[in-house]
Design a protein around this motif. Structure first.
Motif, PDB file in Angstrom:
ATOM      1  N   ASP A  10       0.590 -15.580  47.961  1.00  0.00           N
ATOM      2  CA  ASP A  10       0.898 -14.254  48.514  1.00  0.00           C
ATOM      3  C   ASP A  10       1.928 -13.592  47.952  1.00  0.00           C
ATOM      4  N   GLY A  11       1.952 -12.665  47.083  1.00  0.00           N
ATOM      5  CA  GLY A  11       2.976 -12.071  46.258  1.00  0.00           C
ATOM      6  C   GLY A  11       3.635 -10.907  47.382  1.00  0.00           C
ATOM      7  N   LYS A  12       2.821 -10.475  48.521  1.00  0.00           N
ATOM      8  CA  LYS A  12       3.751  -9.305  49.048  1.00  0.00           C
ATOM      9  C   LYS A  12       4.538 -10.178  50.067  1.00  0.00           C
ATOM     10  N   ALA A  13       4.282 -11.246  50.636  1.00  0.00           N
ATOM     11  CA  ALA A  13       4.898 -12.150  51.434  1.00  0.00           C
ATOM     12  C   ALA A  13       6.212 -12.670  50.828  1.00  0.00           C
ATOM     13  N   ALA A  14       5.871 -13.073  49.585  1.00  0.00           N
ATOM     14  CA  ALA A  14       7.145 -13.963  48.751  1.00  0.00           C
ATOM     15  C   ALA A  14       8.194 -12.786  48.560  1.00  0.00           C
ATOM     16  N   PHE A  15       7.507 -11.557  48.054  1.00  0.00           N
ATOM     17  CA  PHE A  15       8.705 -10.338  47.770  1.00  0.00           C
ATOM     18  C   PHE A  15       9.402 -10.001  49.232  1.00  0.00           C
ATOM     19  N   ALA A  16       8.560 -10.030  50.478  1.00  0.00           N
ATOM     20  CA  ALA A  16       9.218  -9.583  51.567  1.00  0.00           C
ATOM     21  C   ALA A  16      10.467 -10.441  51.817  1.00  0.00           C
ATOM     22  N   GLU A  17      10.171 -11.812  51.326  1.00  0.00           N
ATOM     23  CA  GLU A  17      11.670 -12.645  51.599  1.00  0.00           C
ATOM     24  C   GLU A  17      12.795 -11.922  50.865  1.00  0.00           C
ATOM     25  N   MET A  18      12.560 -11.168  49.855  1.00  0.00           N
ATOM     26  CA  MET A  18      13.641 -10.512  49.381  1.00  0.00           C
ATOM     27  C   MET A  18      13.922  -9.070  49.502  1.00  0.00           C
ATOM     28  N   GLY A  19      13.392  -8.471  50.619  1.00  0.00           N
ATOM     29  CA  GLY A  19      13.348  -7.302  51.061  1.00  0.00           C
ATOM     30  C   GLY A  19      12.635  -6.259  50.241  1.00  0.00           C
ATOM     31  N   ALA A  20      11.718  -6.791  49.678  1.00  0.00           N
ATOM     32  CA  ALA A  20      10.785  -5.828  48.547  1.00  0.00           C
ATOM     33  C   ALA A  20       9.355  -6.206  48.786  1.00  0.00           C
ATOM     34  N   GLY A  21       8.799  -6.467  50.081  1.00  0.00           N
ATOM     35  CA  GLY A  21       7.204  -6.609  50.250  1.00  0.00           C
ATOM     36  C   GLY A  21       6.624  -5.459  49.619  1.00  0.00           C
ATOM     37  N   ASP A  22       7.196  -4.282  50.029  1.00  0.00           N
ATOM     38  CA  ASP A  22       6.614  -3.033  49.631  1.00  0.00           C
ATOM     39  C   ASP A  22       6.589  -2.583  48.023  1.00  0.00           C
ATOM     40  N   ASN A  23       7.241  -3.331  47.316  1.00  0.00           N
ATOM     41  CA  ASN A  23       7.235  -3.396  45.971  1.00  0.00           C
ATOM     42  C   ASN A  23       6.118  -4.082  45.257  1.00  0.00           C
ATOM     43  N   ILE A  24       5.396  -4.784  45.797  1.00  0.00           N
ATOM     44  CA  ILE A  24       4.248  -5.538  45.154  1.00  0.00           C
ATOM     45  C   ILE A  24       3.144  -4.555  45.119  1.00  0.00           C
ATOM     46  N   VAL A  25       2.670  -4.446  43.765  1.00  0.00           N
ATOM     47  CA  VAL A  25       1.112  -3.625  43.413  1.00  0.00           C
ATOM     48  C   VAL A  25       0.007  -4.513  43.994  1.00  0.00           C
ATOM     49  N   GLU A  26      -0.615  -3.749  45.010  1.00  0.00           N
ATOM     50  CA  GLU A  26      -1.733  -4.769  45.579  1.00  0.00           C
ATOM     51  C   GLU A  26      -2.791  -4.530  44.462  1.00  0.00           C
ATOM     52  N   ASN A  27      -3.786  -5.691  44.761  1.00  0.00           N
ATOM     53  CA  ASN A  27      -4.892  -5.855  44.018  1.00  0.00           C
ATOM     54  C   ASN A  27      -4.580  -5.971  42.651  1.00  0.00           C
ATOM     55  N   ALA A  28      -3.363  -6.361  42.147  1.00  0.00           N
ATOM     56  CA  ALA A  28      -3.156  -6.402  40.657  1.00  0.00           C
ATOM     57  C   ALA A  28      -3.639  -7.814  39.876  1.00  0.00           C
ATOM     58  N   ARG A  29      -3.621  -7.615  38.690  1.00  0.00           N
ATOM     59  CA  ARG A  29      -4.054  -8.903  37.885  1.00  0.00           C
ATOM     60  C   ARG A  29      -3.141 -10.162  38.089  1.00  0.00           C
ATOM     61  N   HIS A  30      -1.738  -9.927  38.595  1.00  0.00           N
ATOM     62  CA  HIS A  30      -1.225 -11.148  39.051  1.00  0.00           C
ATOM     63  C   HIS A  30      -0.719 -11.103  40.246  1.00  0.00           C
ATOM     64  N   PRO A  31      -0.292 -12.095  41.071  1.00  0.00           N
ATOM     65  CA  PRO A  31       0.083 -11.939  42.533  1.00  0.00           C
ATOM     66  C   PRO A  31       1.429 -11.462  42.727  1.00  0.00           C
ATOM     67  N   PHE A  32       2.111 -11.628  41.526  1.00  0.00           N
ATOM     68  CA  PHE A  32       3.684 -10.894  41.823  1.00  0.00           C
ATOM     69  C   PHE A  32       3.882  -9.363  40.797  1.00  0.00           C
ATOM     70  N   MET A  33       2.837  -9.130  40.431  1.00  0.00           N
ATOM     71  CA  MET A  33       3.006  -7.505  39.929  1.00  0.00           C
ATOM     72  C   MET A  33       3.628  -6.671  40.740  1.00  0.00           C
TER      73      MET A  33
END
Length: 191
Positions: free
Chosen positions: A92-115
């Protein structure tokens, strides 16, 4: 085991003579199960422009945040171990990036979970290994010695090889253009 990086910080003594003020193994690191195989190590964080060169000797403290401070910059290295596609499909890229204060930086439904994207100008140099930089549609294989100027675009990093890849990054807080209107200074530029 991840690589350790020596960080040397210079300064001046009371007579204005150039000296080494700090010579340590960089310890501001982030590793997490939500993004396996990736280690981030911060070397320096500047919280404004112009950057201070006679301020604090240690600037990497507090929570580990993805993006640079407002009007500031971050100097770091990221190590990417080879990806396992089956594991990547479960993350879950959004959850992983939220741990760095950046959950909203994830691009939803992208071709890579960490886009993701940040409102920053990022300079990158591949130190070791190779890695694919994925954009919305394009992808580029980068090898040791290659450089990237990432200008606020959607992107992800994918190590499809067999060796670790280390990339040095300098992230500088940015705007689309300095003369853009208030509502157009951040985000994807309007074309």
């Amino acid at each position: 085991m991840t690589r350790e990086f020596r960080r040397v910080v210079t300064g001046h003594d009371q007579n204005g003579v150039a000296i080494v003020e700090s010579d340590v193994i960089a310890s501001h690191k982030l590793q997490r199960p939500s993004r396996p195989g990736v280690t981030l190590t911060n070397f320096w964080i500047s919280d404004g422009t112009p950057a201070e060169y006679d301020g604090a000797v240690e600037t990497c403290d507090g929570p580990f945040i993805l993006h640079p401070p407002r009007n500031g910059s971050v100097f770091r290295v990221v190590e990417f171990l080879p990806e396992d596609p089956e594991v990547m499909a479960t993350l879950d890229g959004k959850a992983a990036f939220a741990e760095m204060g950046a959950g909203d930086n994830i691009v939803e439904n992208a071709r890579h979970p960490f886009m993701h994207r940040t409102d920053s100008l990022d300079y990158a140099v591949v130190l070791t290994g190779e890695i694919y930089m994925l954009l919305d549609e394009d992808e580029v294989l980068l090898k040791a010695g290659d450089t990237v100027v990432q200008r606020g675009t959607n992107h992800a990093w994918s190590n499809r090889g067999t060796e670790p890849c280390s990339i040095v990054f300098v992230l500088v807080d940015g705007v689309t253009t300095r003369d853009a209107g208030d509502g157009e200074r951040k985000g994807i530029p309007q074309r």
